[in-house]
Design an enzyme around this catalytic site. Structure first.
Site, short mmCIF file in Angstrom:
data_model
loop_
_atom_site.label_atom_id
_atom_site.label_comp_id
_atom_site.label_asym_id
_atom_site.label_seq_id
_atom_site.Cartn_x
_atom_site.Cartn_y
_atom_site.Cartn_z
N LYS A 186 -18.74 15.21 9.26
CA LYS A 186 -19.96 15.01 10.03
C LYS A 186 -20.36 16.35 10.64
O LYS A 186 -19.74 16.84 11.59
CB LYS A 186 -19.76 13.96 11.11
CG LYS A 186 -21.07 13.34 11.58
CD LYS A 186 -20.85 11.99 12.24
CE LYS A 186 -22.17 11.28 12.47
NZ LYS A 186 -21.99 9.97 13.10
N TRP A 225 -23.87 13.34 7.80
CA TRP A 225 -22.69 13.20 6.96
C TRP A 225 -22.80 14.06 5.70
O TRP A 225 -23.86 14.19 5.09
CB TRP A 225 -22.51 11.74 6.53
CG TRP A 225 -21.98 10.86 7.63
CD1 TRP A 225 -21.71 11.23 8.91
CD2 TRP A 225 -21.67 9.46 7.54
NE1 TRP A 225 -21.24 10.16 9.63
CE2 TRP A 225 -21.21 9.05 8.82
CE3 TRP A 225 -21.74 8.53 6.53
CZ2 TRP A 225 -20.81 7.74 9.09
CZ3 TRP A 225 -21.34 7.22 6.79
CH2 TRP A 225 -20.89 6.85 8.06
N THR A 248 0.85 -1.19 0.00
CA THR A 248 0.00 0.00 0.00
C THR A 248 0.88 1.24 0.00
O THR A 248 2.08 1.17 0.27
CB THR A 248 -0.91 0.02 1.23
OG1 THR A 248 -0.09 0.06 2.41
CG2 THR A 248 -1.79 -1.22 1.28
N GLU A 255 -5.37 -4.14 -1.91
CA GLU A 255 -5.80 -5.37 -1.24
C GLU A 255 -6.75 -6.21 -2.09
O GLU A 255 -7.07 -7.35 -1.73
CB GLU A 255 -6.50 -5.03 0.08
CG GLU A 255 -5.57 -4.44 1.13
CD GLU A 255 -5.43 -2.92 1.07
OE1 GLU A 255 -4.97 -2.33 2.05
OE2 GLU A 255 -5.79 -2.34 0.01
#
Length: 556
Positions: free
Chosen positions: A448, A453, A196, A341
């Protein structure tokens, strides 16, 4: 209990080498074209590629490399890097692609963590190798992807800190005859190791298998995925050190497509000229690269003559970019999403027959999402209490995935990140009734406000749709009443005159009023990760003390 009845089929393992063998046998004369580091254009065929990959396998065996050993690569997209892909994995070793855009300390950490036996590198990375080699004592040798004279040119200026030998790739390869049969082994054997980007903490390794690699190639080549074909000329702009160039080096030989490699020159002019000269029909890359290409084409007043489709992923494709490609240049944009992944492909926005019966605006709205899974991937969204949420296009929650090319755990880590057999992606998403997934945020980037959200990605897309905005990012700023409120950080196009108030007014009617950002700041550039994604962590650090206008007024 009776035993199961097994089918009577050949037990042929799914191995990465079979992809190249297939192309060499059935599409042997198909070209692989590379703009080399040396500056010229190199041409050969899949048949030539397999022979040299076998020569590389022989050379590695002669160096003492054994099955399971890791062979690192620090290289651009080119024919030698492709040979490394297949020569290493074909003989049973693991090809470990390394992102040279990471910080040197991170690169040294990755090489040491992977226990790379040898590292192959393009000569443009000689200064980098000179820096990191002393930190990589377990590496037995460094293999320069060139001939002996190429190494000699750099030994004086760089590579002076090297205790390990610096070997010539061409010398190693040409010393072998290529009379080598790919060995057969368990398809679950490790094939590729990708790390990653390491934006939070040290990078983590994803260790793929031959089985997952071949299955991913099949999935990537499906008509409703990348849709690669033997009639295509494919130029992967996405680097081969970035999650195996999204599987293109495996999907292209699977279908027998022509491959065109751009090398290190990824500026708009270089890409355009190579696409035109090689009749490229298909390409793939991240939004930042396409922005440079589109800017060049607009300034030079040129058009594509052969390019028909491009995959855009790595980060969300701005709707304005999609419209420019399609409306101005007649190029279909395939919006894609995935992760290291996941090998990496997860979803692609290819419309079904049912969706194509809808209005053009509805079709485009669907294609601006990240799209539908391909076979081999399943997904779901989960709420704060762990409950699975409905696919209604409105409910959004944490995105989970699973499948045969999704990791079970990270390399050399005992604990598994899976939750009840599902991998938590870290993305916040919706899924509509068509099964189209839409990323609304990374879980760590979501804003938030007053308990509700706000999608930073939606606000960014609106900003970059303004004709005077080149790039934009949306981050959360602290607010005493609402906890968090959105801040836009924008980069303007040359000669732009756009003001803060004008950009905020641009949001009118496009989002709910409480979603409209509280402030705008203009910057010369935005920080990006090594894979071209917006580095919002860095932006939050830069603007952590930014005071929003209404807060400043109340403080007076």
């Amino acid at each position: 209990m009776t035993s199961p009845l097994y089918g009577q089929m050949m037990d042929v393992p799914l191995l990465a080498s079979s992809l190249l063998s297939h192309a060499a046998r059935h599409f042997g004369d198909t070209e692989i074209v590379s703009r080399r580091i040396e500056g010229d254009i190199h041409r050969y065929t899949y048949r030539d590629c397999e022979k040299r990959a076998k020569q590389l396998a022989q050379a590695l065996i002669a160096l003492g490399v054994e099955p399971g050993d890791r062979i690192g690569t620090l290289a651009w997209n080119g024919y030698r890097h492709l040979e490394c892909y297949y020569g290493t994995t074909g003989m049973g070793a693991v090809c470990h692609t390394i992102n040279p855009r990471l910080f040197p300390d991170q690169i040294a950490f990755i090489i040491d963590h992977a226990d790379d036996a040898y590292v192959c590198f393009d000569m443009t990375f000689a200064p980098l190798v000179d820096i990191i080699a002393p930190q990589c004592p377990k590496v037995k040798g460094w293999i320069a992807l060139g001939d002996a004279s190429c190494i000699g040119e750099h030994l004086g200026q760089y590579l002076g800190n090297m205790e390990q030998p610096v070997l010539s790739y061409e010398t190693l390869v040409t010393a072998q005859d290529g009379n080598y049969e790919w060995p057969q082994f368990d398809e679950r054997t490790a094939s590729f190791l990708c790390y990653t980007s390491g934006t939070t903490g040290n990078p983590k390794g994803a260790l793929y298998s031959h089985r997952s690699t071949v299955l991913h190639a099949y999935g990537a080549a499906l008509p409703d995925a990348m849709g690669a074909s033997s009639s295509d000329s494919i130029l992967p702009v996405v680097p081969m050190f970035h999650v195996n160039a999204w599987g293109i080096p495996h999907a292209a030989p699977l279908v027998g497509a022509k491959l065109v490699f751009p090398g290190k020159d990824l500026d708009g002019k270089s890409l355009y000229e190579l696409m035109e000269s090689e009749g490229v029909t298909y390409s793939a890359g991240v939004p930042t690269v396409w922005l440079a290409l589109l800017n060049y084409m607009k300034q030079a007043d040129v058009r594509f003559s052969t390019l028909k489709r491009t995959v855009i992923g790595g980060s969300a494709c701005p709707p304005a970019m999609l419209r420019t490609f399609e409306d101005d240049y007649g190029v279909e944009v395939i919006h894609a999403w995935g992760m290291t992944e996941m090998s990496p492909l997860g979803t692609l926005a290819r419309l079904s027959w049912k969706q194509k019966q809808r209005s053009p605006d509805e079709q485009r709205a669907s294609r601006e999402k990240q799209g539908h899974v391909i076979f081999g991937v399943d997904m779901k969204i989960v709420g704060e209490e762990g409950q699975e949420l409905p696919w209604d296009g409105r409910a959004f929650g944490d995105l989970y995935v699973r499948g045969p090319w999704v990791i079970d755990r990270y390399f050399r880590r005992d604990e598994s990140p899976l939750v009840d057999g599902w991998f938590p992606t870290g993305d916040v998403s919706t899924i509509d009734a068509d099964g189209f997934m839409h990323i609304t945020d990374r879980s760590k980037d979501v804003i938030k406000s007053g308990g509700e959200w706000i999608s930073s990605i939606d606000l960014e897309n609106i900003a970059v749709s303004h004709p005077q905005v080149a790039e934009a990012a949306c981050i959360a700023c602290s607010h005493p009443k609402w906890t968090e409120r959105p801040l836009i950080v924008a980069v303007l196009r040359p000669d732009a005159t756009l003001t803060r108030d004008e950009l905020l007014a641009y949001y009118d009617g496009k989002v709910a009023k409480w979603w409209v950002p509280d402030d705008v700041v203009f910057a010369d550039e935005l920080p990006h990760t090594a894979t071209g994604k917006l580095q919002k962590l860095r932006l939050r650090e830069i603007y952590r003390n930014h005071v929003l206008p209404d807060v400043a007024e109340k403080a007076v």
